[in-house]
Design an enzyme around this catalytic site. Structure first.
Site, short mmCIF file in Angstrom:
data_model
loop_
_atom_site.label_atom_id
_atom_site.label_comp_id
_atom_site.label_asym_id
_atom_site.label_seq_id
_atom_site.Cartn_x
_atom_site.Cartn_y
_atom_site.Cartn_z
N ARG A 55 0.82 -1.23 0.00
CA ARG A 55 0.00 0.00 0.00
C ARG A 55 0.84 1.27 0.00
NH1 ARG A 55 -5.50 -0.55 3.17
NH2 ARG A 55 -5.22 1.69 3.28
N LYS A 154 1.97 -18.66 5.08
CA LYS A 154 1.08 -18.93 6.19
C LYS A 154 0.74 -17.64 6.93
CE LYS A 154 2.95 -20.17 10.30
NZ LYS A 154 3.73 -19.14 11.03
N HIS A 246 5.01 -26.35 10.51
CA HIS A 246 6.42 -26.77 10.45
C HIS A 246 6.64 -28.14 11.11
CE1 HIS A 246 6.68 -22.68 9.33
NE2 HIS A 246 6.81 -22.16 10.53
C1 BG6 Z 1 7.28 -18.81 11.78
C2 BG6 Z 1 6.48 -18.49 13.01
O1 BG6 Z 1 6.50 -19.56 10.89
O2 BG6 Z 1 8.44 -19.53 12.13
C3 BG6 Z 1 7.32 -17.73 14.02
O3 BG6 Z 1 5.35 -17.71 12.66
C4 BG6 Z 1 8.62 -18.45 14.30
O4 BG6 Z 1 6.60 -17.52 15.23
C5 BG6 Z 1 9.31 -18.83 12.99
O5 BG6 Z 1 9.44 -17.61 15.07
C6 BG6 Z 1 10.50 -19.73 13.27
O6 BG6 Z 1 11.23 -19.93 12.10
P1 BG6 Z 1 12.77 -20.31 12.17
O7 BG6 Z 1 13.15 -20.55 10.74
O8 BG6 Z 1 13.47 -19.14 12.79
O9 BG6 Z 1 12.88 -21.54 13.02
#
Ligand code: BG6
Length: 495
Positions: A55, A154, A246
Site C-alpha cells: 500500500r 502462512k 512446520h
Molecule cells: C514462523 C512463526 O513460521 O516460524 C514464528 O510464525 C517463528 O513464530 C518462525 O518464530 C521460526 O522460524 P525459524 O526458521 O526461525 O525456526
C-alpha cells in the site's frame, strides 16, 4: 491441456516475480535477501523483473532504497559487492496497490508487461484477510492465466473451515498445480537432508519402524518472545503458529513410507498418508497427551525479560508453549510415541529431531558391569546443522575392574563437511523452486487440510477440558507438566 504440456508449462521459469507485501517484515528480512543471494550466484533467469507491491506510496527508486537498506541490514557486508547490488536493484520495480480496489491491479499487469507473457510467479506475503481481494484483483487484471503461479505464505487459515475458505478462493482461479503453499521449514537444508539420510543410505531404513525405534522427539525451541507480532501471535498461539505446519511437516518426513521417486506427487502422497494416520487427540485424552504453557518473566541468555502478558499489555490465554504426545496409527509406527514441543522464550534456540532407537535385546556386557545405552540419532536443524549418531564403544583399557562402555558420537558436522558451501536461507530454495515451477517442497491442499483437522481436534479437546496455559518462567523448558508428559513413559527430553 495434457499432463505433458502441463509439466512443460510448470517447468518454464518465470520472467516476472510479483511480490505482495513487498515492504513488510518478511520481505525485508528474508525475501529480498534471498532473491539477492540467488541473483549474486547467477541463479535467477537473466531477464527476471521483480515487481514489488504494497500500500505504501513508493516509486521504483523509493522501493530500491527500501531494498538496499534491507540488504545492508540482513546480508554480510563482504557479500554486498556493489556491482551485484546494482544489478539486483535494477531488477526491482514498484507499484502501489490497495488490494481492495481491483482497478489498481491493472497498473501491476502493466508493470509486469511483456516480461509476464512467458510466466509470472506471484508471492503473497500479506495478511490472509487480503487473499480474497488480491485474487479478485489479479483476475480483474488478467494475471491468473496458465503461465501464472501463486505462492501463499502462512497462516492459511486458523482452522480447517477457514483454511478451506482460503483454499476454495484460490482454487477458483488457480488450479492446485499452480498453487505453491509455503512452509519455510521445507526450504531448510537439514530438513531436505532428512530425505537423503533415510533414502540414500541403506543403514537406517530397515530399523526405521516400531521394531527398531522406541520413540521420536521433535523440538523447536526459540529464545525470542512476541517480537512485536502481538496481533497475529495472540490470535494464534504455538499450536497453530508452529506445530500445525512446520512440526507436522517434519513429523511427516520422518514417518512417511519411501516415495517411489523424488517428485512432487510421490513425496506429497506419502506425507499426506502420515498426516491422515495421526491418532486423533480429543476431549478424552487432550489433558493427558498435551501440555500448554505461557511464559512469565524470567531471564534468557542472562538478560531479564518480561512475561508474555506484560509484553502483550493484558492477560491472555494464548499458549506460547505446547507439548504433545502423538501417534501415527499405521503398521510401521504402531506403539511408537512422537513427542513434539515448541515454545517461545526457551533457554536456547535449538531445533532438532531425535530418533531414539530401541535398546539391544540382550546385553552381553551386563554381567561385566557395563551399561549399554540405546543408539540415538539427532538431526539438528538449528542453530547449527548437524547430524549425530551416538554409538556404544568400549573405553580403552585392560578392563581389570570390568568392561566400561561409553556413548561416542558419530558426527556429520555439516559446517565442516561442506565448509566451502554457503548456507542458504530457506527462502532462497523456495523462491528459486517457485520461479522455476517445481512444487515438490510446497505443501499440497490435502496436506494442509489433514494438518488442520488434527489440530482442530486438539483445540476442541482443550476447550472441552477448560485447559488454560500453565505458567513457566522465561528461560526454562516450559511447564513441569511437559517433563511429566515424557517421564511417565520413562523418556527424557533431549535438552
Ligand atoms: C514462523 C512463526 O513460521 O516460524 C514464528 O510464525 C517463528 O513464530 C518462525 O518464530 C521460526 O522460524 P525459524 O526458521 O526461525 O525456526
Amino acid at each position: 491441456m495434457t499432463g505433458d504440456e502441463r509439466t512443460e508449462t510448470m517447468q518454464h521459469p518465470s520472467d516476472a516475480l510479483l511480490l505482495f507485501g513487498a515492504t513488510g517484515d518478511l520481505a525485508q528480512r528474508m525475501l529480498l535477501p534471498s532473491l539477492f543471494g540467488l541473483d549474486a550466484d547467477g541463479l535467477l533467469p537473466p531477464n527476471l523483473t521483480i515487481v514489488g507491491t504494497a500500500r505504501s506510496m513508493l516509486d521504483d527508486e523509493g522501493y530500491r532504497a527500501v531494498a538496499a537498506k534491507a540488504l545492508e541490514d540482513h546480508i554480510d557486508a563482504e557479500r554486498l559487492v556493489p556491482a551485484a547490488v546494482t544489478r539486483f536493484l535494477d531488477r526491482l520495480r514498484y507499484v502501489p496497490v490497495d488490494a481492495a480496489d481491483p482497478e489498481q491491479f491493472v497498473a501491476l499487469a502493466d508493470a509486469v508487461g511483456d516480461a509476464g507473457r512467458t510466466g509470472v510467479s506471484i508471492f503473497l506475503s500479506t495478511a490472509p484477510s487480503l487473499f480474497g481481494a488480491t485474487i479478485a484483483g489479479l483476475s480483474h487484471a488478467g494475471l491468473t492465466g496458465p503461465e501464472v503461479r501463486l505462492a501463499l505464505e502462512k497462516p492459511l487459515g486458523a482452522d480447517l473451515a477457514s483454511s478451506r475458505v482460503i483454499n476454495d478462493a484460490v482454487a477458483a482461479v488457480f488450479p492446485e498445480e499452480r498453487t505453491f503453499r509455503i512452509d519455510h521449514y521445507l526450504g531448510k537444508e537439514t530438513v531436505q537432508n532428512l530425505l537423503a539420510l533415510r533414502f540414500a543410505n541403506t543403514l537406517f531404513e530397515p530399523l526405521w519402524n516400531a521394531t527398531g525405534i522406541d520413540h521420536v522427539q521433535i523440538t523447536v525451541a526459540e529464545t525470542v518472545g512476541l517480537e512485536g507480532r502481538t496481533g497475529y501471535f495472540d490470535g494464534s498461539g504455538s499450536l497453530r503458529d508452529m506445530l500445525q505446519n512446520h512440526m507436522l511437516q517434519l513429523l511427516a518426513l520422518v514417518a512417511m513410507e519411501p516415495p517411489a521417486q523424488f517428485d512432487a506427487t510421490a513425496i506429497r502422497d506419502e506425507k499426506v498418508k502420515v498426516l491422515r494416520s495421526l491418532r486423533r487427540i480429543d476431549a478424552a485424552d487432550a489433558a493427558r497427551n498435551s501440555v500448554i504453557g505461557q511464559y512469565g518473566e524470567g531471564a534468557v541468555a542472562g538478560q531479564p525479560v518480561a512475561g508474555y502478558a506484560t509484553e502483550l499489555g493484558r492477560q491472555s490465554s494464548t499458549e506460547t508453549f505446547v507439548a504433545i504426545k502423538a501417534h501415527v496409527d499405521n503398521w510401521r509406527w504402531a506403539g511408537v510415541p512422537f513427542y513434539m514441543r515448541t515454545g517461545k522464550r526457551m533457554p536456547s534456540r535449538h531445533s532438532e529431531i531425535v530418533i531414539q532407537f530401541k535398546p539391544v535385546p540382550h546385553s552381553i556386557f551386563a554381567t561385566k558391569g557395563a551399561v549399554t545405552q540405546p543408539n540415538r540419532l539427532v538431526i539438528r536443524l538449528q542453530p547449527a546443522e548437524n547430524i549425530r549418531l551416538t554409538m556404544m564403544t568400549k573405553v580403552p583399557g585392560l578392563d581389570r575392574d570390568g568392561i566400561r562402555l561409553r556413548e561416542v558420537p558419530l558426527d556429520i558436522g555439516m559446517a565442516n563437511a561442506f565448509a566451502d558451501t554457503r548456507r542458504r536461507i530457506a527462502y532462497e530454495r523456495l523462491m528459486l523452486d517457485l520461479i522455476e515451477g517445481d512444487p515438490t517442497l510446497f505443501v499440497r491442499r490435502d496436506e494442509v487440510e489433514a494438518q488442520w483437522e488434527w489440530i482442530d481436534g486438539i483445540r476442541a479437546g482443550w476447550g472441552a477440558n477448560g485447559m488454560e496455559p500453565k505458567p513457566y518462567a522465561a528461560g526454562t523448558w516450559g511447564p513441569s507438566a511437559a517433563i511429566a508428559l515424557t517421564e511417565r513413559d520413562g523418556v527424557s527430553w533431549n535438552d
